[in-house]
Design a protein around this motif. Structure first.
Motif, PDB file in Angstrom:
ATOM      1  N   VAL A 161       2.805   9.175   8.576  1.00  0.00           N
ATOM      2  CA  VAL A 161       2.037   8.990   7.340  1.00  0.00           C
ATOM      3  C   VAL A 161       0.761   8.225   7.664  1.00  0.00           C
ATOM      4  O   VAL A 161       0.806   7.134   8.237  1.00  0.00           O
ATOM      5  N   ALA A 162      -0.393   8.809   7.289  1.00  0.00           N
ATOM      6  CA  ALA A 162      -1.695   8.218   7.598  1.00  0.00           C
ATOM      7  C   ALA A 162      -2.526   8.142   6.325  1.00  0.00           C
ATOM      8  O   ALA A 162      -3.101   9.147   5.899  1.00  0.00           O
ATOM      9  N   PRO A 163      -2.621   6.967   5.683  1.00  0.00           N
ATOM     10  CA  PRO A 163      -3.386   6.830   4.451  1.00  0.00           C
ATOM     11  C   PRO A 163      -4.785   6.265   4.689  1.00  0.00           C
ATOM     12  O   PRO A 163      -5.026   5.522   5.651  1.00  0.00           O
ATOM     13  N   ALA A 164      -5.709   6.620   3.799  1.00  0.00           N
ATOM     14  CA  ALA A 164      -7.008   5.943   3.713  1.00  0.00           C
ATOM     15  C   ALA A 164      -6.961   4.951   2.568  1.00  0.00           C
ATOM     16  O   ALA A 164      -6.254   5.165   1.576  1.00  0.00           O
ATOM     17  N   ALA A 165      -7.706   3.872   2.686  1.00  0.00           N
ATOM     18  CA  ALA A 165      -7.819   2.909   1.590  1.00  0.00           C
ATOM     19  C   ALA A 165      -8.859   3.404   0.597  1.00  0.00           C
ATOM     20  O   ALA A 165      -9.946   3.845   0.977  1.00  0.00           O
ATOM     21  N   GLY A 166      -8.514   3.358  -0.689  1.00  0.00           N
ATOM     22  CA  GLY A 166      -9.450   3.714  -1.747  1.00  0.00           C
ATOM     23  C   GLY A 166      -9.943   2.475  -2.473  1.00  0.00           C
ATOM     24  O   GLY A 166      -9.540   1.353  -2.169  1.00  0.00           O
ATOM     25  N   ASN A 167     -10.810   2.679  -3.455  1.00  0.00           N
ATOM     26  CA  ASN A 167     -11.327   1.527  -4.204  1.00  0.00           C
ATOM     27  C   ASN A 167     -10.233   0.814  -4.977  1.00  0.00           C
ATOM     28  O   ASN A 167     -10.319  -0.397  -5.238  1.00  0.00           O
ATOM     29  N   HIS A 168      -9.145   1.517  -5.342  1.00  0.00           N
ATOM     30  CA  HIS A 168      -8.055   0.856  -6.054  1.00  0.00           C
ATOM     31  C   HIS A 168      -7.115   0.103  -5.133  1.00  0.00           C
ATOM     32  O   HIS A 168      -6.213  -0.587  -5.618  1.00  0.00           O
ATOM     33  N   GLU A 169      -7.296   0.228  -3.836  1.00  0.00           N
ATOM     34  CA  GLU A 169      -6.597  -0.661  -2.907  1.00  0.00           C
ATOM     35  C   GLU A 169      -7.314  -2.005  -2.812  1.00  0.00           C
ATOM     36  O   GLU A 169      -6.799  -2.944  -2.204  1.00  0.00           O
ATOM     37  N   TYR A 170      -8.497  -2.084  -3.390  1.00  0.00           N
ATOM     38  CA  TYR A 170      -9.254  -3.332  -3.509  1.00  0.00           C
ATOM     39  C   TYR A 170      -9.117  -3.877  -4.933  1.00  0.00           C
ATOM     40  O   TYR A 170      -8.665  -3.174  -5.837  1.00  0.00           O
TER      41      TYR A 170
END
Length: 448
Positions: free
Chosen positions: A208-217
């Motif tokens: 599993v390889a996720p990117a961070a989005g603005n809602h991870e901030y």
């Protein structure tokens, strides 16, 4: 030779007989509160996914760091001799009380080999999971790509993830393009609990390889002159990702090689809001410049070509797009705009820039996106299946019920480079939002 590699790799505690698990699961005081039993188990690829992977999981605070046990998977219930790897741990305080997050890095493995592993809690062990390491470059690979999940993960997103797995049961790798949860609302731990519940058995069983989005901030000091973006506390502890990112964004950028594909993950939020676009572009230049893989894919949350009105990602696009073009990247996989759209740069066929959405939060396309992208979709939950081998990459976008919405093929063509072709057969018609625009013309939401 396999056993020697298994026992002798870094992080090994020792070769010991497998202990019998205590299967009793303690009850937490809150539904998503951490307990002595390990949960939120998720596997992620090592930089070289053919020889290693990493696992993250959560428990209530423990008196010492727990173990991960690993062995070559077999058909007997007797797991035999196991390798033990000691995890590193970090505490986290949430609305559900204290928890402890663990990660174990496993290396020295054999390519294309099925391993069994389990993780430890307090006086208990989790279930045995199966995980297959990547094969050699050129061997057929199936992977899944999901756009924003973000909200209603358990009730609405789970069906999309299940359908993706049912459509592509041979998938080994899952890419998530950011905004996994809403975040920043005092319910972060509950939302992460839903995301992990929605992922079910997919998360511990494939890379599993996720990117961070603005809602991870979240916004610290909101509505004050000191307001700034800060990465949420769950992101750094929820995944055990490769530690090879840009110096400006060490926990949200990374890359890895998986069976002939180099995957590079960027942090669009940091690039746009924290001034790291140039640093990430420089890092990306080096990562792509060093790639010898036949296929290169970049994952970033914010689209370089926005699909919604009043979006401005020009800083990200100006810094990153020339690098993508120079190194002839095949796909740029994105989320953020809660619609579906695909396009290439003017006068080119690659890279293909794709934005998608897996969750129920849906927006409208801007007139610009409608005029420049084919196909597009509103009011549609989607997942994507990529089938890759040494000679071609086949891309499919499918709806939550598994119907084919978009498809294309990229073929390697020797000295001529790569050829792109659309696949139109079997696609369903374009889907648009059924709700009319508000009289004031400002309603860009399809569904709340």
């Amino acid at each position: 030779m396999l056993l020697a590699a298994l026992w002798g790799a870094a992080g090994t505690v020792g070769a010991v007989p497998a202990a019998e698990p205590n299967t009793q699961v303690p009850a937490g005081s809150r539904h998503y509160a951490a307990t002595a039993f390990p949960d939120r188990v998720v596997a992620s690829p090592a930089q070289d996914a053919s020889t290693g992977f990493a696992v993250a999981w959560r428990t209530a605070p423990l008196p010492q760091a727990p173990l991960l046990e690993l062995t070559v998977a077999g058909d007997s219930p007797d797991m035999g001799q196991v390798r033990q790897v000691r995890a590193s741990s970090q505490n986290l305080q949430t609305e559900n009380g204290d928890s402890q997050h663990h990660r174990a890095l496993i290396d020295g493995l054999q390519p294309d080999t099925l391993y069994a592993y389990r993780v430890q809690g307090q006086g208990t062990w989790g279930a045995w999971q199966h995980f297959r390491t990547a094969a050699a470059a050129g061997q057929p690979l199936t992977l899944l790509y999901f756009g924003d999940t973000q909200n209603k993960n358990l009730s609405h997103v789970s069906r999309v993830i299940r359908q993706g797995w049912q459509t592509a049961p041979d998938a080994r790798l899952a890419l998530f393009a950011g905004d996994l949860v809403s975040g920043g609302d005092g319910e972060d731990d509950n939302e992460w609990g839903e995301w992990f519940a929605a992922g079910g058995w997919l998360l511990p069983g494939m890379a599993v390889a996720p990117a961070a989005g603005n809602h991870e901030y979240f916004e610290e000091f909101e509505d004050t002159p000191q307001e700034r973006r800060v990465l949420g506390k769950h992101w750094p502890v929820s995944f055990a990702l490769p530690a090879n990112g840009a110096k400006a964004t060490p926990s949200t950028t990374y890359w890895f090689d998986y069976q002939g594909v180099r995957v590079v993950v960027l942090d669009g939020t940091s690039a746009l809001d924290l001034g790291t676009a140039t640093a990430q572009a420089d890092w990306l230049e080096g990562v792509l410049g060093g790639s010898t893989q036949p296929w290169n894919i970049v994952v970033v949350h914010q689209p370089l070509y926005p699909l919604r009105a009043e979006r401005d990602t020009s800083v990200l696009a100006e810094q990153v797009r020339p690098v993508l073009q120079r190194h002839k990247v095949d796909l740029v996989l994105q989320g953020h705009d809660h619609t579906y759209g695909r396009r290439a740069d003017e006068g080119a066929s690659l890279p293909q820039y794709i934005s998608s959405v897996a969750g129920p939060k849906q927006y409208r396309l801007s007139p610009q996106a409608r005029a420049t992208m084919r196909p597009t979709a509103e009011d549609t939950q989607l997942f994507q299946v990529l089938r890759v081998d040494d000679q071609q990459l086949r891309y499919e976008a499918r709806t939550a019920t598994g119907r084919l919405y978009d498809a294309f093929l990229i073929r390697r063509d020797g000295a001529a480079g790569k050829r792109f072709s659309e696949i139109s057969e079997g696609r369903i018609p374009q889907r648009d939002c059924p709700r009319p625009v508000s009289p004031k013309g400002r309603d860009d939401r399809c569904w709340e």
